[in-house]
Write a protein that holds these residues in place. Structure first.
Motif, PDB file in Angstrom:
ATOM      1  N   GLY A  92      31.067  45.098  49.797  1.00  0.00           N
ATOM      2  CA  GLY A  92      30.117  43.875  49.787  1.00  0.00           C
ATOM      3  C   GLY A  92      28.921  44.218  48.841  1.00  0.00           C
ATOM      4  N   VAL A  93      28.660  45.309  48.558  1.00  0.00           N
ATOM      5  CA  VAL A  93      27.513  45.774  47.435  1.00  0.00           C
ATOM      6  C   VAL A  93      27.915  45.379  46.279  1.00  0.00           C
ATOM      7  CG1 VAL A  93      26.150  47.345  46.494  1.00  0.00           C
ATOM      8  CG2 VAL A  93      25.991  47.160  49.036  1.00  0.00           C
ATOM      9  N   VAL A  94      29.654  45.944  45.816  1.00  0.00           N
ATOM     10  CA  VAL A  94      29.800  45.846  44.626  1.00  0.00           C
ATOM     11  C   VAL A  94      30.212  44.251  44.365  1.00  0.00           C
ATOM     12  CG1 VAL A  94      32.438  45.984  43.554  1.00  0.00           C
ATOM     13  CG2 VAL A  94      31.435  47.919  44.622  1.00  0.00           C
ATOM     14  N   GLY A  95      30.635  43.602  45.294  1.00  0.00           N
ATOM     15  CA  GLY A  95      30.872  42.270  45.129  1.00  0.00           C
ATOM     16  C   GLY A  95      29.352  41.583  44.751  1.00  0.00           C
ATOM     17  N   GLU A  96      28.367  41.930  45.605  1.00  0.00           N
ATOM     18  CA  GLU A  96      26.990  41.179  45.385  1.00  0.00           C
ATOM     19  C   GLU A  96      26.544  41.630  43.965  1.00  0.00           C
ATOM     20  OE1 GLU A  96      25.222  39.134  47.453  1.00  0.00           O
ATOM     21  OE2 GLU A  96      23.732  38.905  45.524  1.00  0.00           O
ATOM     22  N   ALA A  97      26.857  42.823  43.469  1.00  0.00           N
ATOM     23  CA  ALA A  97      26.408  43.397  42.314  1.00  0.00           C
ATOM     24  C   ALA A  97      27.013  42.453  40.865  1.00  0.00           C
ATOM     25  CB  ALA A  97      26.737  44.645  41.936  1.00  0.00           C
ATOM     26  N   PHE A  98      28.141  42.149  41.073  1.00  0.00           N
ATOM     27  CA  PHE A  98      29.200  41.755  40.214  1.00  0.00           C
ATOM     28  C   PHE A  98      28.597  40.105  40.125  1.00  0.00           C
ATOM     29  CE2 PHE A  98      32.843  39.484  38.659  1.00  0.00           C
ATOM     30  CZ  PHE A  98      33.214  40.189  37.502  1.00  0.00           C
ATOM     31  N   ALA A  99      28.391  39.525  41.390  1.00  0.00           N
ATOM     32  CA  ALA A  99      27.810  38.156  41.310  1.00  0.00           C
ATOM     33  C   ALA A  99      26.484  38.182  40.460  1.00  0.00           C
ATOM     34  CB  ALA A  99      27.989  37.725  42.824  1.00  0.00           C
ATOM     35  N   GLN A 100      25.696  39.085  41.061  1.00  0.00           N
ATOM     36  CA  GLN A 100      24.269  39.012  40.283  1.00  0.00           C
ATOM     37  C   GLN A 100      24.620  39.017  38.663  1.00  0.00           C
ATOM     38  OE1 GLN A 100      21.426  38.666  41.457  1.00  0.00           O
ATOM     39  NE2 GLN A 100      21.743  38.727  43.686  1.00  0.00           N
ATOM     40  N   LEU A 101      25.139  40.027  38.359  1.00  0.00           N
ATOM     41  CA  LEU A 101      25.629  40.286  36.864  1.00  0.00           C
ATOM     42  C   LEU A 101      25.912  38.554  36.380  1.00  0.00           C
ATOM     43  CD1 LEU A 101      27.538  43.332  36.343  1.00  0.00           C
ATOM     44  CD2 LEU A 101      25.669  42.665  35.237  1.00  0.00           C
ATOM     45  N   LEU A 102      26.945  38.117  36.883  1.00  0.00           N
ATOM     46  CA  LEU A 102      27.639  36.560  36.390  1.00  0.00           C
ATOM     47  C   LEU A 102      26.478  35.608  36.440  1.00  0.00           C
ATOM     48  CD1 LEU A 102      30.909  36.350  38.126  1.00  0.00           C
ATOM     49  CD2 LEU A 102      30.483  36.791  35.680  1.00  0.00           C
TER      50      LEU A 102
ATOM     51  N   TYR B 156      30.452  33.383  43.085  1.00  0.00           N
ATOM     52  CA  TYR B 156      31.086  34.296  44.387  1.00  0.00           C
ATOM     53  C   TYR B 156      32.625  33.892  44.042  1.00  0.00           C
ATOM     54  CZ  TYR B 156      26.525  35.250  46.513  1.00  0.00           C
ATOM     55  OH  TYR B 156      25.313  35.841  46.664  1.00  0.00           O
ATOM     56  N   MET B 157      33.010  32.738  43.589  1.00  0.00           N
ATOM     57  CA  MET B 157      34.217  32.534  43.423  1.00  0.00           C
ATOM     58  C   MET B 157      34.865  33.619  42.493  1.00  0.00           C
ATOM     59  SD  MET B 157      36.122  28.914  42.290  1.00  0.00           S
ATOM     60  CE  MET B 157      36.834  29.444  40.998  1.00  0.00           C
ATOM     61  N   TYR B 158      34.066  33.626  41.410  1.00  0.00           N
ATOM     62  CA  TYR B 158      34.645  34.630  40.513  1.00  0.00           C
ATOM     63  C   TYR B 158      34.563  36.002  40.923  1.00  0.00           C
ATOM     64  CZ  TYR B 158      35.545  31.044  37.051  1.00  0.00           C
ATOM     65  OH  TYR B 158      35.924  29.787  36.326  1.00  0.00           O
ATOM     66  N   THR B 159      33.802  36.489  41.597  1.00  0.00           N
ATOM     67  CA  THR B 159      33.828  37.738  42.292  1.00  0.00           C
ATOM     68  C   THR B 159      34.938  37.998  43.100  1.00  0.00           C
ATOM     69  OG1 THR B 159      31.301  37.471  42.722  1.00  0.00           O
ATOM     70  CG2 THR B 159      32.372  39.400  43.701  1.00  0.00           C
ATOM     71  N   MET B 160      35.333  37.022  44.003  1.00  0.00           N
ATOM     72  CA  MET B 160      36.588  37.107  44.703  1.00  0.00           C
ATOM     73  C   MET B 160      37.964  37.209  43.805  1.00  0.00           C
ATOM     74  SD  MET B 160      37.436  33.899  47.685  1.00  0.00           S
ATOM     75  CE  MET B 160      39.032  33.557  47.913  1.00  0.00           C
ATOM     76  N   ILE B 161      37.990  36.331  42.617  1.00  0.00           N
ATOM     77  CA  ILE B 161      38.923  36.423  41.800  1.00  0.00           C
ATOM     78  C   ILE B 161      39.311  37.786  41.011  1.00  0.00           C
ATOM     79  CG2 ILE B 161      39.730  35.464  39.396  1.00  0.00           C
ATOM     80  CD1 ILE B 161      38.771  32.730  40.315  1.00  0.00           C
ATOM     81  N   MET B 162      37.791  38.655  40.784  1.00  0.00           N
ATOM     82  CA  MET B 162      37.928  39.756  40.222  1.00  0.00           C
ATOM     83  C   MET B 162      38.513  40.695  41.239  1.00  0.00           C
ATOM     84  SD  MET B 162      35.960  42.934  40.288  1.00  0.00           S
ATOM     85  CE  MET B 162      34.368  42.521  41.078  1.00  0.00           C
TER      86      MET B 162
ATOM     87  N   SER C 181      39.083  26.236  48.454  1.00  0.00           N
ATOM     88  CA  SER C 181      39.580  27.533  48.215  1.00  0.00           C
ATOM     89  C   SER C 181      40.818  27.668  47.322  1.00  0.00           C
ATOM     90  CB  SER C 181      40.017  27.953  49.916  1.00  0.00           C
ATOM     91  OG  SER C 181      40.819  26.998  50.236  1.00  0.00           O
ATOM     92  N   SER C 182      41.175  26.742  46.831  1.00  0.00           N
ATOM     93  CA  SER C 182      42.152  26.721  45.921  1.00  0.00           C
ATOM     94  C   SER C 182      42.253  27.816  44.601  1.00  0.00           C
ATOM     95  CB  SER C 182      42.895  25.195  45.692  1.00  0.00           C
ATOM     96  OG  SER C 182      41.866  25.144  44.323  1.00  0.00           O
ATOM     97  N   GLY C 183      40.839  27.835  44.247  1.00  0.00           N
ATOM     98  CA  GLY C 183      40.688  28.758  43.231  1.00  0.00           C
ATOM     99  C   GLY C 183      41.318  30.346  43.484  1.00  0.00           C
ATOM    100  N   GLY C 184      40.912  30.744  44.230  1.00  0.00           N
ATOM    101  CA  GLY C 184      41.133  32.227  44.924  1.00  0.00           C
ATOM    102  C   GLY C 184      42.703  32.263  45.195  1.00  0.00           C
ATOM    103  N   VAL C 185      43.103  31.223  45.982  1.00  0.00           N
ATOM    104  CA  VAL C 185      44.600  31.237  46.477  1.00  0.00           C
ATOM    105  C   VAL C 185      45.434  31.298  45.226  1.00  0.00           C
ATOM    106  CG1 VAL C 185      46.191  30.496  47.638  1.00  0.00           C
ATOM    107  CG2 VAL C 185      44.004  30.767  48.657  1.00  0.00           C
TER     108      VAL C 185
END
Lengths: 144, 116
Positions: A34-44, A56-62, B94-98
């Motif tokens: 969670g902390v790694v995701g938050e740090a990455f989102a804050q950077l973006l 947050y979407m790009y965090t998930m993609i990363m 949600s389509s971006g992530g999937v």
């Protein structure tokens, strides 16, 4: 040998993992994710001026890209056996399930192998998530 | 401060998953499907939005967020355009992530061999 005796012997000799310890490891490693995701989102947000939900979407993609590549290189299973649920519950587990299902059946060809098996594990997640969201949204929309 | 909140929320969801795995015979596949449904339920009662604004990535990294995205897409679509909006919107958010997950799974499986 009777089945009961056999079960007793298995119970005696099988290694018992410490449940409390596993839960604490899952808490710590999950919190770390969670902390790694938050740090990455804050950077973006700070450097690329992204709106919050996009960050947050790009965090998930990363996380998805990293865990897919780690699965392909064969490291992911070793890390999971150490970090437990801290890596299964985040989006990394979703990506790992899909990538490993595709990799396992790659030898059977692109259609019958990868194509028909890629959703083997993640299909249930998508199916039940979609069905639940559909009915909940319908009920809430009609009532409210 | 938001880092501590993210640590607590994400850690608690993962610990809950580990407790379920330890005490039942469910596999990780079952667990993830269950967590997505829990996410959709929490989102339905408005709890997930509070969690997201309180802990940021702590609530958006776990798989429960997928249920939340599915539900919000469907519900906002329904408010906008009735049944048509619901059907169009259910997978939109949600389509971006999937999509990235599927593309990455394909690329990785084509270019690597499974290790045994």
């Amino acid at each position: 040998m009777k089945l009961e005796n056999y079960k007793k012997i298995v119970d005696k000799n099988s290694k018992k993992e410490d449940k409390t310890k596993n839960v604490i490891i899952a808490f710590l490693s999950g919190g770390f994710m969670g902390v790694v995701g938050e740090a990455f989102a804050q950077l973006l947000e700070t450097f690329l001026y992204m709106p919050t939900h996009e960050a947050y979407m790009y965090t998930m993609i990363m996380l998805v890209i990293v865990s897919s590549i780690l699965t392909g290189l064969g490291f992911f299973d070793k890390i999971v056996s150490f970090f437990k649920c801290g890596l299964i519950v985040p989006t990394t587990g979703f990506a790992h399930a899909m990538t490993s299902a595709a990799m396992d059946h790659e030898s059977e060809g692109p259609i019958k192998g990868i194509g028909s098996n890629i959703f083997k594990m993640t299909g249930s997640i998508i199916l039940y998530g979609l069905v639940a969201a559909f009915f909940l949204a319908l009920i809430k929309g009609v009532i409210m | 401060m938001i880092y501590i909140h993210a640590f607590i929320v994400c850690g608690l969801i993962c610990a809950l998953g580990q407790i379920i795995l330890e005490n039942t015979k469910l596999t990780p596949g079952h667990l993830n499907a269950l967590l997505v449904i829990i996410g959709a339920l929490l989102s339905c009662f408005g709890i997930y939005d509070i969690l997201l604004s309180w802990s940021g990535a702590g609530a958006s990294v776990p798989i429960t967020n997928y249920g939340h995205l599915l539900f919000t897409g469907a519900y906002e679509g329904f408010l906008e355009d009735g049944i048509t909006g619901l059907l169009n919107g259910i997978m939109a958010t949600s389509s971006g992530g999937v999509a990235v997950t599927i593309i990455m799974a394909f690329i990785v499986s084509v270019f690597t061999k499974p290790q045994h």
